[in-house]
Design a protein around this motif. Sequence first.
Motif, PDB file in Angstrom:
ATOM      1  N   LEU A  56     -12.032  -6.440 -37.908  1.00  0.00           N
ATOM      2  CA  LEU A  56     -12.454  -7.160 -36.707  1.00  0.00           C
ATOM      3  C   LEU A  56     -11.381  -7.093 -35.629  1.00  0.00           C
ATOM      4  O   LEU A  56     -11.701  -6.951 -34.438  1.00  0.00           O
ATOM      5  N   GLU A  57     -10.122  -7.178 -36.012  1.00  0.00           N
ATOM      6  CA  GLU A  57      -9.044  -7.082 -35.035  1.00  0.00           C
ATOM      7  C   GLU A  57      -8.928  -5.662 -34.457  1.00  0.00           C
ATOM      8  O   GLU A  57      -8.598  -5.492 -33.276  1.00  0.00           O
ATOM      9  N   ALA A  58      -9.193  -4.646 -35.278  1.00  0.00           N
ATOM     10  CA  ALA A  58      -9.051  -3.260 -34.817  1.00  0.00           C
ATOM     11  C   ALA A  58     -10.273  -2.737 -34.085  1.00  0.00           C
ATOM     12  O   ALA A  58     -10.196  -1.666 -33.472  1.00  0.00           O
ATOM     13  N   ARG A  59     -11.386  -3.470 -34.111  1.00  0.00           N
ATOM     14  CA  ARG A  59     -12.624  -2.956 -33.516  1.00  0.00           C
ATOM     15  C   ARG A  59     -12.503  -2.681 -32.025  1.00  0.00           C
ATOM     16  O   ARG A  59     -12.951  -1.614 -31.552  1.00  0.00           O
ATOM     17  N   PRO A  60     -11.944  -3.548 -31.211  1.00  0.00           N
ATOM     18  CA  PRO A  60     -11.820  -3.220 -29.779  1.00  0.00           C
ATOM     19  C   PRO A  60     -11.034  -1.940 -29.530  1.00  0.00           C
ATOM     20  O   PRO A  60     -11.398  -1.137 -28.667  1.00  0.00           O
ATOM     21  N   GLN A  61      -9.961  -1.729 -30.288  1.00  0.00           N
ATOM     22  CA  GLN A  61      -9.169  -0.513 -30.121  1.00  0.00           C
ATOM     23  C   GLN A  61      -9.947   0.712 -30.546  1.00  0.00           C
ATOM     24  O   GLN A  61      -9.857   1.778 -29.921  1.00  0.00           O
ATOM     25  N   LEU A  62     -10.745   0.603 -31.606  1.00  0.00           N
ATOM     26  CA  LEU A  62     -11.554   1.730 -32.063  1.00  0.00           C
ATOM     27  C   LEU A  62     -12.595   2.120 -31.018  1.00  0.00           C
ATOM     28  O   LEU A  62     -12.814   3.309 -30.742  1.00  0.00           O
ATOM     29  N   VAL A  63     -13.242   1.119 -30.412  1.00  0.00           N
ATOM     30  CA  VAL A  63     -14.242   1.401 -29.374  1.00  0.00           C
ATOM     31  C   VAL A  63     -13.583   2.036 -28.155  1.00  0.00           C
ATOM     32  O   VAL A  63     -14.114   2.981 -27.552  1.00  0.00           O
ATOM     33  N   GLU A  64     -12.416   1.529 -27.784  1.00  0.00           N
ATOM     34  CA  GLU A  64     -11.698   2.100 -26.637  1.00  0.00           C
ATOM     35  C   GLU A  64     -11.312   3.549 -26.897  1.00  0.00           C
ATOM     36  O   GLU A  64     -11.419   4.413 -26.011  1.00  0.00           O
ATOM     37  N   ASN A  65     -10.880   3.851 -28.116  1.00  0.00           N
ATOM     38  CA  ASN A  65     -10.524   5.235 -28.451  1.00  0.00           C
ATOM     39  C   ASN A  65     -11.743   6.159 -28.423  1.00  0.00           C
ATOM     40  O   ASN A  65     -11.645   7.318 -28.017  1.00  0.00           O
ATOM     41  N   MET A  66     -12.909   5.639 -28.849  1.00  0.00           N
ATOM     42  CA  MET A  66     -14.129   6.441 -28.794  1.00  0.00           C
ATOM     43  C   MET A  66     -14.520   6.749 -27.354  1.00  0.00           C
ATOM     44  O   MET A  66     -14.948   7.863 -27.042  1.00  0.00           O
ATOM     45  N   LEU A  67     -14.359   5.769 -26.476  1.00  0.00           N
ATOM     46  CA  LEU A  67     -14.676   5.999 -25.064  1.00  0.00           C
ATOM     47  C   LEU A  67     -13.709   6.999 -24.441  1.00  0.00           C
ATOM     48  O   LEU A  67     -14.116   7.862 -23.645  1.00  0.00           O
ATOM     49  N   LYS A  68     -12.427   6.920 -24.789  1.00  0.00           N
ATOM     50  CA  LYS A  68     -11.448   7.864 -24.252  1.00  0.00           C
ATOM     51  C   LYS A  68     -11.723   9.282 -24.732  1.00  0.00           C
ATOM     52  O   LYS A  68     -11.466  10.253 -24.005  1.00  0.00           O
ATOM     53  N   ALA A  69     -12.247   9.419 -25.961  1.00  0.00           N
ATOM     54  CA  ALA A  69     -12.524  10.752 -26.497  1.00  0.00           C
ATOM     55  C   ALA A  69     -13.651  11.456 -25.758  1.00  0.00           C
ATOM     56  O   ALA A  69     -13.749  12.687 -25.783  1.00  0.00           O
ATOM     57  N   THR A  70     -14.527  10.697 -25.099  1.00  0.00           N
ATOM     58  CA  THR A  70     -15.638  11.301 -24.358  1.00  0.00           C
ATOM     59  C   THR A  70     -15.249  11.721 -22.951  1.00  0.00           C
ATOM     60  O   THR A  70     -16.026  12.400 -22.284  1.00  0.00           O
TER      61      THR A  70
END
Length: 288
Positions: A56-70
């Motif tokens: 739950l703590e890492a979820r915002p960072q994971l979503v941000e990394n997915m957006l940066k990858a696009t």
Amino acid sequence: MGRRQGIMMPVWRDLERVLQSTSAPDSDVSAELHTSTRTAASDWGIRSSNTSERWLEARPQLVENMLKATIIRAEFCQMCKTERAVIRCADCMSLSHLCCGCDQKHHHVYSLHNRSSLTNNCRIPLPPTVMVTNEGRHDTCARILPMELPQHICDCSNSVSVIVGRPVVFVNINGRYDLNLPELRCRGCCASWTPQLADLQQSGYWPATIQFCTVHDTDIFQRFREMKLVAPGSSRLSFIRMLEVQTKQHGRTGKVCSDTFYKAFMEWVISSIMQNTEVCIVFVNYVS
């Protein structure tokens, strides 16, 4: 004797009463101590709760990394270092961004790699038979099925050139590919070589028909067999649909014939059993 036993019985009862009263607090303390020393290493509930909290703590960072990858950035080709990159290959991690010329040279051999176009500020999956020009235009080309090739086809010392052969449908775990078989031709005596059934099997492929207009990677048969052994209720059609989804996601088109796949799979299973039987017979004869 009886009088002495009558005197000792009250004494033993008083002693037991005293021992029980003194041992009760110790048991409560040990229980509290056991409860307080519960850790993640010894309690599954604590481990599960801690794992959920970390995700739950890492979820915002994971979503941000997915957006940066696009995000498509203007990068130079990682092979020539001079031209602007127009292709991204998901299978070439060290050479993921390529220009038009380097992409044609590199993926002329690695035709099974999954590529995508980076032109017009969007990422478009590309089949292996499509190349991107410097102007951003998509042109079609022929790609050869990777397989083992003979080193010599004649007695000449001249170099041998690889040319495009007849079309073939290739199916592996990533779906369907529309490729061409390779052909070799000697520049001196014009001798030629075309792959036969034995050459395909030597390369790890299995024909869907005797004329091998469709070819399967044997790895896909192994995975399908493992799936049926682990989950017997899994259907063949679901497996075929998964292959077709993989085909579409990577920009390719075409269907995978379920009946042809299953017939080729059963022939591969029977041939594998007969091969193992022959190996056992040879081994027994050698030992005896």
